[in-house]
Design a protein around this motif. Structure first.
Motif, mmCIF file in Angstrom:
data_model
loop_
_atom_site.group_PDB
_atom_site.id
_atom_site.type_symbol
_atom_site.label_atom_id
_atom_site.label_comp_id
_atom_site.label_asym_id
_atom_site.label_seq_id
_atom_site.Cartn_x
_atom_site.Cartn_y
_atom_site.Cartn_z
ATOM 1 N N TYR A 45 24.001 114.157 40.449
ATOM 2 C CA TYR A 45 22.574 114.372 40.228
ATOM 3 C C TYR A 45 22.060 113.210 39.379
ATOM 4 N N VAL A 46 21.127 112.459 39.917
ATOM 5 C CA VAL A 46 20.563 111.292 39.248
ATOM 6 C C VAL A 46 19.148 111.669 38.813
ATOM 7 N N LEU A 47 18.937 111.769 37.496
ATOM 8 C CA LEU A 47 17.729 112.384 36.953
ATOM 9 C C LEU A 47 16.909 111.399 36.128
ATOM 10 N N PHE A 48 15.590 111.405 36.364
ATOM 11 C CA PHE A 48 14.670 110.621 35.539
ATOM 12 C C PHE A 48 13.597 111.551 34.985
ATOM 13 N N ASP A 49 13.524 111.616 33.652
ATOM 14 C CA ASP A 49 12.552 112.472 32.975
ATOM 15 C C ASP A 49 11.728 111.652 31.974
ATOM 16 N N GLY A 50 11.720 110.345 32.151
ATOM 17 C CA GLY A 50 11.084 109.447 31.202
ATOM 18 C C GLY A 50 12.144 108.557 30.572
ATOM 19 N N PRO A 51 11.786 107.315 30.210
ATOM 20 C CA PRO A 51 12.790 106.366 29.698
ATOM 21 C C PRO A 51 13.532 106.838 28.461
ATOM 22 N N THR A 68 31.723 104.704 44.613
ATOM 23 C CA THR A 68 32.007 103.316 44.969
ATOM 24 C C THR A 68 31.052 102.381 44.224
ATOM 25 N N ALA A 69 31.332 101.091 44.317
ATOM 26 C CA ALA A 69 30.446 100.096 43.715
ATOM 27 C C ALA A 69 29.061 100.159 44.350
ATOM 28 N N VAL A 70 29.008 100.444 45.639
ATOM 29 C CA VAL A 70 27.714 100.562 46.319
ATOM 30 C C VAL A 70 26.926 101.744 45.773
ATOM 31 N N ASP A 71 27.618 102.842 45.504
ATOM 32 C CA ASP A 71 26.944 104.004 44.909
ATOM 33 C C ASP A 71 26.358 103.646 43.552
ATOM 34 N N LEU A 72 27.116 102.938 42.727
ATOM 35 C CA LEU A 72 26.618 102.546 41.416
ATOM 36 C C LEU A 72 25.464 101.563 41.540
ATOM 37 N N ASP A 73 25.490 100.701 42.538
ATOM 38 C CA ASP A 73 24.354 99.809 42.785
ATOM 39 C C ASP A 73 23.079 100.637 42.996
ATOM 40 N N ARG A 74 23.173 101.661 43.811
ATOM 41 C CA ARG A 74 22.000 102.514 44.106
ATOM 42 C C ARG A 74 21.525 103.251 42.861
ATOM 43 N N ILE A 75 22.467 103.782 42.088
ATOM 44 C CA ILE A 75 22.096 104.525 40.880
ATOM 45 C C ILE A 75 21.449 103.598 39.856
ATOM 46 N N GLU A 76 22.049 102.450 39.658
ATOM 47 C CA GLU A 76 21.507 101.501 38.679
ATOM 48 C C GLU A 76 20.128 101.007 39.107
ATOM 49 N N ALA A 77 19.920 100.834 40.397
ATOM 50 C CA ALA A 77 18.607 100.424 40.893
ATOM 51 C C ALA A 77 17.565 101.521 40.655
ATOM 52 N N PHE A 78 17.980 102.783 40.795
ATOM 53 C CA PHE A 78 17.078 103.917 40.542
ATOM 54 C C PHE A 78 16.551 103.859 39.111
ATOM 55 N N PHE A 79 17.444 103.653 38.143
ATOM 56 C CA PHE A 79 17.009 103.615 36.747
ATOM 57 C C PHE A 79 16.263 102.314 36.420
ATOM 58 N N ALA A 81 14.369 100.560 38.318
ATOM 59 C CA ALA A 81 13.009 100.631 38.855
ATOM 60 C C ALA A 81 12.082 101.425 37.943
ATOM 61 N N ARG A 82 12.670 102.261 37.087
ATOM 62 C CA ARG A 82 11.884 103.087 36.170
ATOM 63 C C ARG A 82 12.014 102.620 34.725
ATOM 64 N N GLN A 83 12.602 101.438 34.547
ATOM 65 C CA GLN A 83 12.776 100.825 33.231
ATOM 66 C C GLN A 83 13.459 101.792 32.253
ATOM 67 N N ALA A 84 14.497 102.440 32.750
ATOM 68 C CA ALA A 84 15.242 103.417 31.964
ATOM 69 C C ALA A 84 16.683 102.958 31.786
ATOM 70 N N PRO A 85 17.326 103.348 30.690
ATOM 71 C CA PRO A 85 18.746 103.036 30.504
ATOM 72 C C PRO A 85 19.588 103.742 31.559
ATOM 73 N N VAL A 86 20.760 103.200 31.823
ATOM 74 C CA VAL A 86 21.675 103.802 32.806
ATOM 75 C C VAL A 86 22.754 104.555 32.049
ATOM 76 N N LEU A 87 22.759 105.877 32.206
ATOM 77 C CA LEU A 87 23.662 106.750 31.457
ATOM 78 C C LEU A 87 24.318 107.748 32.410
ATOM 79 N N HIS A 88 25.600 107.998 32.177
ATOM 80 C CA HIS A 88 26.339 108.953 32.995
ATOM 81 C C HIS A 88 27.116 109.908 32.089
ATOM 82 N N GLU A 89 26.980 111.217 32.325
ATOM 83 C CA GLU A 89 27.845 112.209 31.672
ATOM 84 C C GLU A 89 29.076 112.373 32.553
#
Length: 273
Positions: A45-51, A68-79, A81-89
């Motif tokens: 679940y990739v969530l954006f609730d504000g930066p 995969t690295a491709v999956d992380l590319d997509r996730i990092e691009a998601f954040f 694009a919203r000028q948010a830090p990239v964080l994973h639990e």
């Protein structure tokens, strides 16, 4: 007895992910200009609730599907694009291939959470303490008052976050599937707590007590009320998160919770590719 294993981790992490997704959906509904949204990528679940929101991160990465690295590319691009830090639990029961991948990309662990659980049946739910505390589920029209009480209990630790905490509580109270409880003494609200149920798992969160209401058993009463409610609605597991070694963790263990695992939050601090 339910043992701590991969299946349990999937149930616990999915419940928390679903709860946070419901919060993000509520944020988007209440504040359409917030840009709040979420999506599923590689089972996470990739969530954006504000930066600056504590909910802006992923849950379940590497636990439901291989990452995969491709999956992380997509996730990092998601954040990005919203000028948010990239964080994973990250659960320690996630795929062992995930951590080397994160390390190679410049991630570092910055925070730990004890994920606690207990088996739940109607008979195992604790009896409410004998006191003058009354607990009940709030109505929809009480969401703002509930949020104000919750914020008042947290503001002693972070008085500069008044507006943020009230808004956080108000959105939580209006999230689909969230049940909000209040504890009252002499007719006044002194403590709050919340409950989210998914797939037979009850997530306990939102615990807050105002200063004048502390050491009166309000949270013990709210815990009993939530566990009884969850068991009555078919939940067979209860869960909560706490800072390792904290008073919250000790209180949970006193009430029958045990640690399933310690989860780490990883942040992208530099480009390592």
């Amino acid at each position: 007895m339910t043992f701590s294993d991969h299946d349990l981790a999937q149930r616990l992490e999915l419940t928390e992910a679903r709860s946070n997704a419901a919060f993000v959906e509520a944020r988007a509904r209440i504040f359409p200009k917030s840009g709040a949204q979420w999506q599923a990528i590689a089972g996470a679940y990739v969530l954006f609730d504000g930066p600056g929101s504590p909910l802006t991160q992923t849950f379940g990465l590497g636990l439901f599907e291989e990452t995969t690295a491709v999956d992380l590319d997509r996730i990092e691009a998601f954040f990005a694009a919203r000028q948010a830090p990239v964080l994973h639990e990250i659960s320690p029961l996630a795929s062992p291939t995930l951590l080397p991948l994160l390390g190679a990309r410049g991630y570092q662990p910055i925070e730990f959470t004890s994920v606690l659980y207990q088996d739940l049946t109607p008979a195992s739910a604790p009896e409410p303490p004998h006191s003058d505390i009354r607990t009940r589920i709030i109505g929809p029209e009480e969401a703002d008052a509930w949020a104000s009480t919750a914020a008042a209990g947290w503001l002693e630790e972070a008085p500069e976050l008044t507006a943020f905490l009230r808004e956080l509580g108000a959105v939580s109270a209006q999230s689909a599937g969230m049940t909000c409880f209040v504890a009252e003494a002499e007719g006044a609200a002194i403590a709050t707590a919340s409950l989210y149920m998914h797939g037979g798992v009850a997530l306990l969160a939102g615990a807050s007590t105002v200063l004048v209401g502390r050491r009166r058993g309000a949270q013990a009463a709210l815990l009993a009320a939530r566990l009884h409610h969850a068991a009555a609605h078919g939940c067979t597991l209860a869960m909560m998160g706490a800072l390792p070694g904290s008073q919250s963790q000790r209180n949970a263990e006193r009430h029958g919770f045990r640690i399933a695992y310690t989860r780490a939050k990883w942040q992208l601090l530099r480009e390592g590719r």
